[in-house]
Design a protein around this motif. Structure first.
Motif, PDB file in Angstrom:
ATOM      1  N   ALA A 142      -2.127   0.774  12.054  1.00 43.33           N
ATOM      2  CA  ALA A 142      -0.936   0.536  11.243  1.00 43.33           C
ATOM      3  C   ALA A 142      -1.276   0.548   9.759  1.00 43.33           C
ATOM      4  O   ALA A 142      -0.545   1.140   8.941  1.00 43.33           O
ATOM      5  CB  ALA A 142      -0.297  -0.800  11.632  1.00 43.33           C
ATOM      6  N   ILE A 143      -2.377  -0.081   9.379  1.00 44.62           N
ATOM      7  CA  ILE A 143      -2.781  -0.090   7.971  1.00 44.62           C
ATOM      8  C   ILE A 143      -3.167   1.322   7.518  1.00 44.62           C
ATOM      9  O   ILE A 143      -2.880   1.729   6.382  1.00 44.62           O
ATOM     10  CB  ILE A 143      -3.947  -1.077   7.759  1.00 44.62           C
ATOM     11  N   LEU A 144      -3.787   2.086   8.398  1.00 41.96           N
ATOM     12  CA  LEU A 144      -4.137   3.466   8.049  1.00 41.96           C
ATOM     13  C   LEU A 144      -2.886   4.316   7.864  1.00 41.96           C
ATOM     14  O   LEU A 144      -2.820   5.159   6.956  1.00 41.96           O
ATOM     15  CB  LEU A 144      -5.024   4.073   9.137  1.00 41.96           C
ATOM     16  N   VAL A 145      -1.876   4.104   8.705  1.00 43.89           N
ATOM     17  CA  VAL A 145      -0.609   4.829   8.536  1.00 43.89           C
ATOM     18  C   VAL A 145       0.048   4.439   7.214  1.00 43.89           C
ATOM     19  O   VAL A 145       0.600   5.288   6.509  1.00 43.89           O
ATOM     20  CB  VAL A 145       0.336   4.552   9.716  1.00 43.89           C
ATOM     21  N   ALA A 146      -0.029   3.156   6.862  1.00 45.36           N
ATOM     22  CA  ALA A 146       0.519   2.721   5.570  1.00 45.36           C
ATOM     23  C   ALA A 146      -0.190   3.423   4.418  1.00 45.36           C
ATOM     24  O   ALA A 146       0.440   3.831   3.428  1.00 45.36           O
ATOM     25  CB  ALA A 146       0.391   1.207   5.423  1.00 45.36           C
ATOM     26  N   GLY A 147      -1.512   3.568   4.538  1.00 48.08           N
ATOM     27  CA  GLY A 147      -2.248   4.299   3.509  1.00 48.08           C
ATOM     28  C   GLY A 147      -1.824   5.755   3.437  1.00 48.08           C
ATOM     29  O   GLY A 147      -1.654   6.316   2.349  1.00 48.08           O
ATOM     30  N   ALA A 148      -1.653   6.388   4.598  1.00 48.42           N
ATOM     31  CA  ALA A 148      -1.189   7.778   4.624  1.00 48.42           C
ATOM     32  C   ALA A 148       0.201   7.894   4.025  1.00 48.42           C
ATOM     33  O   ALA A 148       0.505   8.850   3.292  1.00 48.42           O
ATOM     34  CB  ALA A 148      -1.198   8.297   6.066  1.00 48.42           C
ATOM     35  N   LEU A 149       1.062   6.919   4.306  1.00 48.10           N
ATOM     36  CA  LEU A 149       2.412   6.921   3.734  1.00 48.10           C
ATOM     37  C   LEU A 149       2.358   6.801   2.216  1.00 48.10           C
ATOM     38  O   LEU A 149       3.121   7.452   1.497  1.00 48.10           O
ATOM     39  CB  LEU A 149       3.230   5.773   4.337  1.00 48.10           C
ATOM     40  N   GLY A 150       1.440   5.965   1.715  1.00 46.03           N
ATOM     41  CA  GLY A 150       1.286   5.835   0.268  1.00 46.03           C
ATOM     42  C   GLY A 150       0.820   7.134  -0.371  1.00 46.03           C
ATOM     43  O   GLY A 150       1.308   7.534  -1.441  1.00 46.03           O
ATOM     44  N   LEU A 151      -0.133   7.825   0.258  1.00 45.69           N
ATOM     45  CA  LEU A 151      -0.594   9.102  -0.268  1.00 45.69           C
ATOM     46  C   LEU A 151       0.529  10.145  -0.234  1.00 45.69           C
ATOM     47  O   LEU A 151       0.675  10.954  -1.154  1.00 45.69           O
ATOM     48  CB  LEU A 151      -1.797   9.600   0.537  1.00 45.69           C
ATOM     49  N   TRP A 152       1.313  10.121   0.838  1.00 49.27           N
ATOM     50  CA  TRP A 152       2.446  11.044   0.959  1.00 49.27           C
ATOM     51  C   TRP A 152       3.478  10.786  -0.133  1.00 49.27           C
ATOM     52  O   TRP A 152       3.968  11.734  -0.771  1.00 49.27           O
ATOM     53  CB  TRP A 152       3.059  10.881   2.345  1.00 49.27           C
ATOM     54  N   LEU A 153       3.800   9.522  -0.370  1.00 57.43           N
ATOM     55  CA  LEU A 153       4.734   9.194  -1.452  1.00 57.43           C
ATOM     56  C   LEU A 153       4.157   9.591  -2.807  1.00 57.43           C
ATOM     57  O   LEU A 153       4.888  10.038  -3.703  1.00 57.43           O
ATOM     58  CB  LEU A 153       5.036   7.691  -1.446  1.00 57.43           C
ATOM     59  N   GLY A 154       2.840   9.410  -2.971  1.00 58.92           N
ATOM     60  CA  GLY A 154       2.218   9.809  -4.226  1.00 58.92           C
ATOM     61  C   GLY A 154       2.346  11.298  -4.484  1.00 58.92           C
ATOM     62  O   GLY A 154       2.582  11.726  -5.620  1.00 58.92           O
ATOM     63  N   ALA A 155       2.202  12.105  -3.420  1.00 57.87           N
ATOM     64  CA  ALA A 155       2.372  13.551  -3.571  1.00 57.87           C
ATOM     65  C   ALA A 155       3.812  13.889  -3.952  1.00 57.87           C
ATOM     66  O   ALA A 155       4.053  14.761  -4.802  1.00 57.87           O
ATOM     67  CB  ALA A 155       1.984  14.256  -2.268  1.00 57.87           C
ATOM     68  N   ILE A 156       4.777  13.196  -3.332  1.00 58.98           N
ATOM     69  CA  ILE A 156       6.187  13.406  -3.685  1.00 58.98           C
ATOM     70  C   ILE A 156       6.430  13.019  -5.135  1.00 58.98           C
ATOM     71  O   ILE A 156       7.121  13.720  -5.888  1.00 58.98           O
ATOM     72  CB  ILE A 156       7.099  12.589  -2.751  1.00 58.98           C
ATOM     73  N   GLY A 157       5.868  11.867  -5.545  1.00 54.87           N
ATOM     74  CA  GLY A 157       6.032  11.431  -6.931  1.00 54.87           C
ATOM     75  C   GLY A 157       5.431  12.411  -7.921  1.00 54.87           C
ATOM     76  O   GLY A 157       6.019  12.682  -8.988  1.00 54.87           O
TER      77      GLY A 157
ATOM     78  N   THR B 115       0.836  -1.204   0.000  1.00 59.76           N
ATOM     79  CA  THR B 115       0.000   0.000   0.000  1.00 59.76           C
ATOM     80  C   THR B 115       0.866   1.247   0.000  1.00 59.76           C
ATOM     81  O   THR B 115       0.616   2.201  -0.750  1.00 59.76           O
ATOM     82  CB  THR B 115      -0.928   0.005   1.222  1.00 59.76           C
ATOM     83  N   ALA B 116       1.904   1.244   0.831  1.00 61.06           N
ATOM     84  CA  ALA B 116       2.759   2.423   0.951  1.00 61.06           C
ATOM     85  C   ALA B 116       3.535   2.684  -0.330  1.00 61.06           C
ATOM     86  O   ALA B 116       3.473   3.781  -0.900  1.00 61.06           O
ATOM     87  CB  ALA B 116       3.719   2.243   2.134  1.00 61.06           C
ATOM     88  N   PHE B 117       4.271   1.698  -0.808  1.00 63.88           N
ATOM     89  CA  PHE B 117       5.124   1.923  -1.976  1.00 63.88           C
ATOM     90  C   PHE B 117       4.329   1.947  -3.271  1.00 63.88           C
ATOM     91  O   PHE B 117       4.734   2.583  -4.240  1.00 63.88           O
ATOM     92  CB  PHE B 117       6.246   0.884  -2.025  1.00 63.88           C
ATOM     93  N   GLY B 118       3.186   1.269  -3.310  1.00 65.95           N
ATOM     94  CA  GLY B 118       2.326   1.387  -4.474  1.00 65.95           C
ATOM     95  C   GLY B 118       1.801   2.802  -4.644  1.00 65.95           C
ATOM     96  O   GLY B 118       1.517   3.252  -5.754  1.00 65.95           O
ATOM     97  N   GLY B 119       1.715   3.540  -3.526  1.00 66.68           N
ATOM     98  CA  GLY B 119       1.249   4.909  -3.589  1.00 66.68           C
ATOM     99  C   GLY B 119       2.157   5.834  -4.362  1.00 66.68           C
ATOM    100  O   GLY B 119       1.735   6.934  -4.742  1.00 66.68           O
ATOM    101  N   LEU B 120       3.400   5.420  -4.611  1.00 66.82           N
ATOM    102  CA  LEU B 120       4.312   6.255  -5.398  1.00 66.82           C
ATOM    103  C   LEU B 120       3.737   6.536  -6.785  1.00 66.82           C
ATOM    104  O   LEU B 120       4.081   7.553  -7.396  1.00 66.82           O
ATOM    105  CB  LEU B 120       5.677   5.569  -5.518  1.00 66.82           C
ATOM    106  N   ALA B 121       2.851   5.661  -7.267  1.00 65.45           N
ATOM    107  CA  ALA B 121       2.200   5.872  -8.571  1.00 65.45           C
ATOM    108  C   ALA B 121       1.072   6.881  -8.414  1.00 65.45           C
ATOM    109  O   ALA B 121      -0.111   6.573  -8.558  1.00 65.45           O
ATOM    110  CB  ALA B 121       1.690   4.551  -9.130  1.00 65.45           C
TER     111      ALA B 121
END
Length: 509
Positions: free
Chosen positions: A444-459, A395-401
Motif C-alpha cells: 500500500a505504501i509503495l502504491v502511494a509512492g507510485a501515485l505520488g510520482l504519477w501526480l508529479g508527472a501530471i503536474g 506521500t501521494a499528494f505531496g508528489g504533485l510538487a
C-alpha cells in the motif's frame, strides 16, 4: 442567505461530492512532506561534506559500543554529565561552521517555501469551496484560484503575522514603560505587576480583533477578486453589515477548535493522535471554509449551493469505498512499469540503509520487543491505520510538487527500514512481527509512492502546458479515490498489526 442556509449549503457541498473539495485539503496536509525535502537535502549535502572532509570518519572512529546511549540523568547525574562531556567533541566534529551555515540556509528556505505553499493551497481550498457553493466543479475552480490568488494569500499571511508582531511589541514596550515609571514613583515592583494583567487583556483583545478581520479576508479575495488591502476593507464592511453572521462563524470556529483540541487530547491519552489530525483535515477545515465562503458570499447573490444528496450517508460511504477499491485496482493495473520502478527504489534504499547503519552496529541497537511493551491492540490498530494512511496520502499528494517529495518519502522510508533492521537485536523476531501486516502495508505504501510520482508527472506536464487544466483536475480526483482504496487496505493492515502481528509467533520462540 440565512445562517441555516449557509450551514445546510456547507453540509450539502461536502457530502454530495467530497472528491471535488477534499483533494485540496489532503494537499494541504501534505505540505510538511513537501517542505521536508529541503532539510533532507541539507542533511545529504552535510553528510557528503563531512565524508569528503574526513570529519565523519574521525567522529565514527572515536565511537565506542554504547557511546550514543545516554545514561539515566536522574538515576546517575554524574554519569550523565560525563557522557555529555564525551559527546561535545563529537558534536564539534559533526557541526562545524560550514554545516551550521547550511542549516541556517535550509531553515530560512523551508520557512519561505512553507509560506508560499500554504498561500497557494489555501487559495485553492477557498476557491474550491466557492466553486462547489456555486454548483461548479470545485477542483477546477480551486486550481484556477490557486494560480490566480496565491500571491494575495501570501500577502495576507505576512500582513497578519506583521500585525501580531507589532501589537505584541507595542504591548510589551508599553507595559515596560508604564510599569517602570510606576515602580520608580512608588519604589516597589508591586505597582508594575498590576500593569501586566491589563496589558495582557488589551493584547488578547487586539489579537482577537486582528484574527477576526483576517479570518474573512481570504473569502473576500476569492468572492470579490479583491487585492490584499481591498480584501481587508471589504471584510470590515462585511463585519459592519453582518455582525450576527460573522459572530456565528467566530463562535463555531472557536468552539470547533476547542472541541477538536479536547478530542485530540483524549486521542493522545488513548495513544491514537493521528485520528485527530484526520478529523481536522477531512471534516473540520473544509466545513469551516465552506461555511465562511457561504456566509461572506451569500449576500452577494452569487451562490447556488447543491441540493442535499438523496442517498443516505451510509449508502454514500459504501458507494465511495467501492469506488475507491475499484480505482485502486485500476491504477495498479494501468501503471506496472511505474510500480516496478517504485519497488526497485524501495529495495535499493533499504539496502543503502542497511549498509549505512553498519558503523553503528554495537554502538546502538533497536528492539521490536521493547517497542511493543505496553501494546494495547484496539488503540494500536487504530493508530497504525491512522498513521499509515496519513503517510500514504501525504506521500501521494505531496508528489504533485514535481514528484520529488514522493520519491524522497520512498527513499526515507526505505532507509529507515534498512537502518532499523540492521540495528535490530533480534532480526528474526522483527521479521516475524512485520510479515503478517507487511504483506498489506508495504504494498500500500509503495502504491502511494507510485501515485505520488504519477501526480508529479501530471503536474510537470501541466506546468509545461502539455496537460490541460481538466487533465490535472481529473488526476487529482482519481488520486483521491485511489487514496480511499489505500485506506481500506491500510485499515485491514492496521487490524492485523494490532491484533495478530505481536502475538502469533510467540509460541514458536
Amino acid at each position: 442567505m440565512t445562517l441555516s442556509d449557509a450551514v445546510a449549503g456547507a453540509v450539502a457541498a461536502l457530502r454530495r461530492r467530497p472528491a471535488d473539495i477534499l483533494p485540496f485539503y489532503l494537499l494541504g496536509a501534505a505540505i510538511p512532506a513537501i517542505v521536508r525535502v529541503l532539510p533532507f537535502l541539507g542533511i545529504a549535502v552535510a553528510v557528503v561534506y563531512l565524508e569528503l572532509s574526513g570529519r565523519l570518519d574521525a567522529a565514527l572512529a572515536d565511537l565506542e559500543p554504547g557511546a550514543l546511549e545516554p545514561p539515566d540523568s536522574e538515576a546517575d547525574p554524574a554519569a550523565f554529565d560525563a557522557w555529555a562531556e564525551e559527546v561535545v567533541p563529537l558534536a564539534e566534529q559533526l557541526f562545524p561552521l560550514e554545516v551550521q551555515l547550511l542549516a541556517a540556509a535550509v531553515a530560512l528556505g523551508s520557512i519561505v517555501l512553507a509560506v508560499v505553499l500554504y498561500g497557494a493551497v489555501s487559495a485553492g481550498q477557498l476557491s474550491a469551496c466557492y466553486g462547489r457553493l456555486r454548483d461548479d466543479r470545485g477542483l477546477a475552480v480551486g486550481l484556477a484560484g490557486a494560480e490566480r490568488f496565491w500571491l494575495r494569500f501570501v500577502g495576507l499571511y505576512l500582513l497578519e503575522i506583521g500585525a501580531w508582531i507589532a501589537v505584541g511589541a507595542i504591548g510589551i514596550a508599553g507595559a515596560a514603560l508604564i510599569g517602570g515609571a510606576l515602580a520608580a514613583a512608588t519604589g516597589t515592583g508591586a505597582a508594575a505587576a498590576l500593569v501586566a494583567l491589563p496589558a495582557l487583556l488589551a493584547a488578547a483583545v487586539a489579537f482577537a480583533a486582528i484574527r477576526a478581520v483576517f479570518a474573512f479576508a481570504p473569502a473576500a479575495v476569492v468572492v470579490d477578486d479583491a487585492g490584499v488591502v481591498g480584501s481587508l476593507s471589504a471584510t470590515v464592511g462585511f463585519l459592519r453589515r453582518h455582525p450576527i453572521a460573522a459572530g456565528f462563524y467566530y463562535v463555531l470556529a472557536v468552539g470547533s477548535t476547542v472541541a477538536l483540541s479536547a478530542l485530540t487530547s483524549v486521542f493522545v491519552v488513548l495513544e491514537v493522535p493521528s485520528i485527530g489530525a484526520l478529523l481536522t483535515a477531512l471534516v473540520a477545515l473544509p466545513f469551516l471554509d465552506l461555511l465562511k465562503v457561504g456566509l461572506y458570499g451569500g449576500p452577494t447573490g452569487r451562490l447556488s449551493p447543491p441540493s442535499a444528496p438523496e442517498r443516505s450517508f451510509r449508502r454514500r460511504v459504501a458507494d465511495g469505498l467501492r469506488r475507491g477499491w475499484a480505482e485502486l485496482g485500476s491504477f495498479v493495473r494501468a501503471t506496472p512499469l511505474l510500480h516496478a520502478f517504485v519497488v526497485a527504489a524501495a529495495v535499493g534504499t533499504f539496502w543503502a540503509g542497511w549498509e549505512l547503519a553498519d558503523p553503528l552496529v554495537g554502538t546502538t541497537e533497536t528492539s521490536i520487543a521493547a517497542r511493543l511493551e505496553g501494546h494495547v491492540p484496539p488503540t494500536a490498530a487504530v493508530e497504525f491505520f491512522g498513521n499509515n494512511w496519513t503517510v500514504a496520502y501525504t506521500t501521494a499528494f505531496g508528489g504533485l510538487a514535481l514528484a520529488v517529495p514522493a520519491f524522497v518519502a520512498l527513499a526515507f522510508n526505505g532507509l529507515v527500514m534498512g537502518v532499523t533492521a540492521r540495528l535490530e537485536v533480534e532480526l528474526a523476531e522483527l521479521a516475524a512481527f512485520v510479515l503478517p501486516h507487511g504483506l498489506l502495508e508495504v504494498p500500500a505504501i509503495l502504491v502511494a509512492g507510485a501515485l505520488g510520482l504519477w501526480l508529479g508527472a501530471i503536474g510537470w506536464r501541466g506546468l509545461r502546458g502539455r496537460a490541460s487544466r481538466r487533465e490535472v483536475v481529473d488526476a487529482l480526483e482519481r488520486a483521491f479515490w485511489v487514496v480511499v482504496g489505500l485506506g481500506i487496505v491500510l485499515a485491514v493492515a492496521g487490524f492485523v498489526e494490532g491484533f495478530v502481528s505481536p502475538y502469533y509467533y510467540e509460541p514458536f520462540l
